[in-house]
Enzyme design. Structure first.
Site, PDB file in Angstrom:
ATOM      1  NE  ARG A 141      -4.671   5.840   3.144  1.00 33.04           N
ATOM      2  CZ  ARG A 141      -5.174   4.955   3.983  1.00 33.04           C
ATOM      3  NH1 ARG A 141      -5.698   5.350   5.125  1.00 33.04           N
ATOM      4  NH2 ARG A 141      -5.151   3.686   3.688  1.00 33.04           N
ATOM      5  CG  HIS A 144     -10.105   6.603   5.432  1.00 35.96           C
ATOM      6  ND1 HIS A 144     -11.068   5.641   5.199  1.00 35.96           N
ATOM      7  CD2 HIS A 144      -8.952   5.915   5.684  1.00 35.96           C
ATOM      8  CE1 HIS A 144     -10.519   4.431   5.298  1.00 35.96           C
ATOM      9  NE2 HIS A 144      -9.248   4.574   5.615  1.00 35.96           N
ATOM     10  NE  ARG A 151      -5.206   5.348   9.724  1.00 31.50           N
ATOM     11  CZ  ARG A 151      -5.524   4.481   8.764  1.00 31.50           C
ATOM     12  NH1 ARG A 151      -4.774   3.433   8.533  1.00 31.50           N
ATOM     13  NH2 ARG A 151      -6.606   4.674   8.033  1.00 31.50           N
ATOM     14  CD  GLU A 203      -3.085  -1.034   2.192  1.00 34.01           C
ATOM     15  OE1 GLU A 203      -2.901  -0.288   3.161  1.00 34.01           O
ATOM     16  OE2 GLU A 203      -4.043  -1.814   2.095  1.00 34.01           O
ATOM     17  CG  HIS A 206      -8.952   6.127   1.410  1.00 40.39           C
ATOM     18  ND1 HIS A 206      -8.836   5.875   0.060  1.00 40.39           N
ATOM     19  CD2 HIS A 206      -8.419   5.062   2.044  1.00 40.39           C
ATOM     20  CE1 HIS A 206      -8.249   4.697  -0.105  1.00 40.39           C
ATOM     21  NE2 HIS A 206      -7.983   4.180   1.089  1.00 40.39           N
TER      22      HIS A 206
HETATM   23  C1  SIN Z   1      -7.717   0.858   2.466  1.00 38.13           C
HETATM   24  O1  SIN Z   1      -8.000  -0.314   2.254  1.00 38.13           O
HETATM   25  O2  SIN Z   1      -7.301   1.600   1.600  1.00 38.13           O
HETATM   26  C2  SIN Z   1      -7.891   1.396   3.842  1.00 38.13           C
HETATM   27  C3  SIN Z   1      -6.830   0.925   4.720  1.00 38.13           C
HETATM   28  C4  SIN Z   1      -6.512   1.926   5.785  1.00 38.13           C
HETATM   29  O3  SIN Z   1      -7.220   2.909   5.953  1.00 38.13           O
HETATM   30  O4  SIN Z   1      -5.481   1.747   6.442  1.00 38.13           O
END
Ligand code: SIN
Length: 548
Positions: free
Chosen positions: A300, A361, A396, A128, A244
Site C-alpha cells: 500500500r 486510512h 500495515r 490484496e 489507502h
Molecule cells: C480494503 O478493503 O482495501 C481495506 C482493507 C484494509 O485496510 O486492510
C-alpha cells in the site's frame, strides 16, 4: 507548565455518579468486543462506545481478514509478506503469533455466526496488495466489517456478564498511584461519570479524522490515544499514518473507500491519459501478468506514493481504477456495495473509470503494548488500531488489521481477566483530588473552524510526502492552536475531540520531523532513502511531555 494538562475537564469524584466493574473496555469495534468475549462469565464487563455500537471503524472494513486458510498457502508466506510490507520495523515474534493464531480466530468468528463468502462450498479467498497468496476471507462481497460486526455484536448481546453502553464518550483515563483505575466518561443523560475498573482495555480505534481526506468515520478522532498519553502511557511510531491508495474522489462528496480487493481481482490503475503508471517503463510479459507483489498489487505505501507522484506529474487531482476488462457479472457480484455507491454518482464500475486518490486510512503507531496487549501503564491494556503491537512495522499489510484486533483483543481480554482476578474484590473510590478546571473558558473558540483548519493543514504539510520545511510550518501552526485550545475547558464532545486531534497531530508532526529517513508510510522528500544504520529497527517513542 506541564503540557498538555493532565485532564481535559474539571471533575471531582464527589460530584460524579460512579459505576464499578471488573473490566472496562473502551471501544465496541472488533478488538473491544473480542476482548469482552474472552473474559469469563464470572466477571463483570462494561463496554462503552462513543456512538451507536454499530458505528466503529471495523464495521467499515471492506476487503476482509487475512489468514492462512488454503492448503497452497503457508504460515511462513504470510509472515514474510507481513515483514516485507512492514519495511524492517515489525516485531517478528508478534508477526508469528498473529499469523499462526489467525485461522483459529477466523474459525471463532464463524462459530459466532459470521457468514463468510464461499465458492464451491469452501471459503472464498481473495488477493490484496503485498500478499503472495490468496488468503483474505470476506463477506457480503465487499462488506466484511458489516457482517463480522453483526455477528460479534449479537454474540456480545447474548452474554449476560457483558454490559454495553453506547453514546458514552471517553474524556480521560483515571489514574491513581501510577495505575489506571478506570475512566471519566460523558453520557448524554448523566453528564460526566466515573467508571472505576480493576483493569481497563482501550480499543478505541484510530485517528483518520485528523486528515481532511480519510476513509474513517467521524468518530475516529484519536480519543483513546490522547487519553492514554495524558495518563502517562507510552505511545510510539506516530509518524506512520497509512494512506489507502484508492478512495473515491468526487469533489464535494464525502470520501468512500474502494477496496484493495478491487485491484486484487484484477483492476488496473491508470492516469488521466490512460497509462498504467504502476508498470515499469518497458514492461515485459511477466510484468503484465496479474501477479502478487507487482504493478497494482504492490504494498500500500508504494502504490499510494506512486499515485501521489502521478497526480503531481499529470497535474490532475486523481487517478482512475479501471475494471472494464473484467466480467461485468463477476464485478457486480463481488463488489455490490462499491457498485451501488458509484452508481449514485452516475458511474457504472464495469464500464466507467472510477476516480480515486489516496486518503488517510490507518494509524500504524499508537499505545505501545507487549505481546499480551499490556501497555506501559499498569492496569491499562490496548488492542487494535489504538495500539502499537509491533505487527505492522512501518506499513500495515492489507487485511491484517481485523486479524490483529481479534488476536490482541482476545489476549487483552484473557490478560485483563487474570489481572482483575488477582486483585482484591473491593469497590472503593480512590481518594483522587478534585481536578482544578482549566481557567479559561472555551466559549470563544470556533471548534468547527479550528478542526477544519487542522485537517486541511495535515493534508498539505504532513501528507503522503513530507519534508522538514513544511513539517516545521505545520508544527508552528499546531503548537499555536494547542496553546490556544488545550488550556481551556470545553463542555461537549466536539471540543474534546478537537483537543484530542490537536494533541495527536502534534505527536505525529514531531515524530515525522525526528525520523530523518523514508520508511513504509513515512516518506520524506528531503531524506528519500531508508537509512538502516541510523534507523533500522528503531521505534520512536513519543516524549512524555511537550513544550507548550
Ligand atoms: C480494503 O478493503 O482495501 C481495506 C482493507 C484494509 O485496510 O486492510
Amino acid at each position: 507548565m506541564a503540557f498538555p494538562p493532565r485532564y481535559l475537564t474539571s471533575f471531582g469524584p464527589r460530584q460524579t455518579p460512579h459505576f464499578f466493574t471488573d473490566v472496562l473496555i473502551i471501544g465496541g469495534g472488533i478488538a473491544g468486543l473480542r476482548a469482552a468475549l474472552a473474559i469469563p462469565a464470572s466477571m463483570n464487563v462494561l463496554v462503552v462506545t462513543k456512538d451507536s455500537i454499530k458505528e466503529s471503524n471495523s464495521a467499515y472494513a471492506q476487503g476482509g481478514i487475512a489468514g492462512v486458510m488454503s492448503p497452497e498457502d503457508r504460515f511462513e508466506n504470510h509472515i514474510e509478506d507481513t515483514l516485507k510490507a512492514g519495511a524492517g520495523l515489525c516485531d517478528r515474534e508478534v508477526v508469528e503469533l498473529v499469523v499462526r493464531e489467525a485461522p483459529e480466530q477466523i474459525g471463532d468468528l464463524i462459530r459466532f455466526g459470521t457468514q463468510f463468502d464461499k465458492e464451491n462450498g469452501q471459503l472464498a479467498l481473495t488477493q490484496e496488495g503485498g500478499h503472495s497468496h490468496r488468503r483474505i476471507v470476506h463477506a457480503l462481497g465487499d462488506a466484511t466489517g458489516h457482517e463480522v460486526m453483526r455477528a460479534i455484536i449479537e454474540r456480545a448481546r447474548q452474554a449476560s456478564h457483558i454490559r454495553l453502553w453506547d453514546r458514552t464518550c471517553l474524556i480521560d483515563l483515571l489514574t491513581y498511584e501510577g495505575q489506571c483505575v478506570g475512566a471519566l466518561v460523558h453520557r448524554p443523560r448523566f453528564g460526566k461519570m466515573s467508571i472505576w475498573a480493576k483493569q481497563t482495555i482501550l480499543a478505541s480505534g484510530g485517528v483518520g479524522v485528523v486528515y481532511r481526506e480519510t476513509t474513517n468515520p467521524p468518530i475516529a478522532t484519536g480519543d483513546g490515544m490522547a487519553a492514554a498519553y495524558r495518563a502517562g502511557a507510552q505511545l510510539r511510531d506516530m509518524e506512520f499514518m497509512q494512506f489507502h491508495p484508492t478512495v473515491l474522489y468526487v469533489a464535494g462528496s464525502s470520501r468512500y473507500l474502494i477496496s484493495e480487493a478491487v485491484r486484487g481481482e484484477g483492476a488496473y490503475l491508470r492516469d488521466v491519459n490512460g497509462r498504467r503508471f504502476m508498470l515499469p517503463p518497458n514492461p515485459t510479459p511477466a510484468d503484465l501478468r496479474p501477479d502478487p507483489g507487482r504493478a497494482e498489487l504492490q504494498p500500500r505505501d508504494i502504490v499510494a506514493q506512486a499515485i501521489f507522484q502521478c497526480m503531481e506529474e499529470t497535474q490532475h487531482p486523481n487517478v482512475y481504477l479501471d475494471l472494464s476488462h473484467l466480467p461485468p457479472e463477476r464485478v457486480h457480484e463481488r463488489f455490490p456495495g462499491i457498485s451501488k455507491v458509484c452508481r449514485t454518482f452516475g458511474l457504472d464500475i464495469t464500464r466507467d473509470p472510477i476516480p480515486v486518490r489516496p486518503g488517510a486510512h490507518y494509524m500504524v503507531g499508537g499505545v505501545t503494548v507487549d505481546s499480551r496487549g499490556h501497555s506501559t501503564l499498569p492496569g491499562l491494556w490496548a488492542a487494535g488500531e489504538v495500539s502499537s503491537s509491533g505487527l505492522h512495522g512501518a506499513n500495515r499489510l492489507a487485511s491484517n488489521s481485523l486479524v490483529e484486533g481479534l488476536v490482541f483483543g482476545a489476549a487483552c481480554g484473557r490478560g485483563a481477566a487474570e489481572a482483575a482476578r488477582a486483585m482484591p474484590d473491593r469497590f472503593v473510590v480512590p481518594p483522587l483530588e478534585y481536578h482544578v478546571p482549566p481557567c479559561e473558558s472555551a466559549e470563544r473558540v470556533d471548534v468547527t473552524d479550528m478542526t477544519n483548519s487542522l485537517r486541511s493543514l495535515m493534508v498539505r504539510k504532513m501528507g503522503i510526502v513530507r519534508e522538514r520545511k513544511s513539517l516545521l510550518e505545520a508544527e508552528r501552526s499546531v503548537r499555536f492552536w494547542c496553546r490556544y485550545a488545550l488550556g481551556r475547558e470545553f463542555r461537549n464532545r466536539a471540543g474534546w475531540e478537537l483537543q484530542n486531534l490537536l494533541l495527536i497531530a502534534r505527536l505525529m508532526i514531531q515524530a515525522a520531523l525526528e525520523r530523518t529517513e523514508s520508511r513504509g508510510t513515512h516518506f520524506r522528500s528531503d531524506f528519500p532513502e531508508r537509512r538502516e544504520s541510523e534507523w533500522g529497527q528503531r521505534h520512536l517513542d513519543c516524549p512524555a511531555q511537550l513544550p507548550d
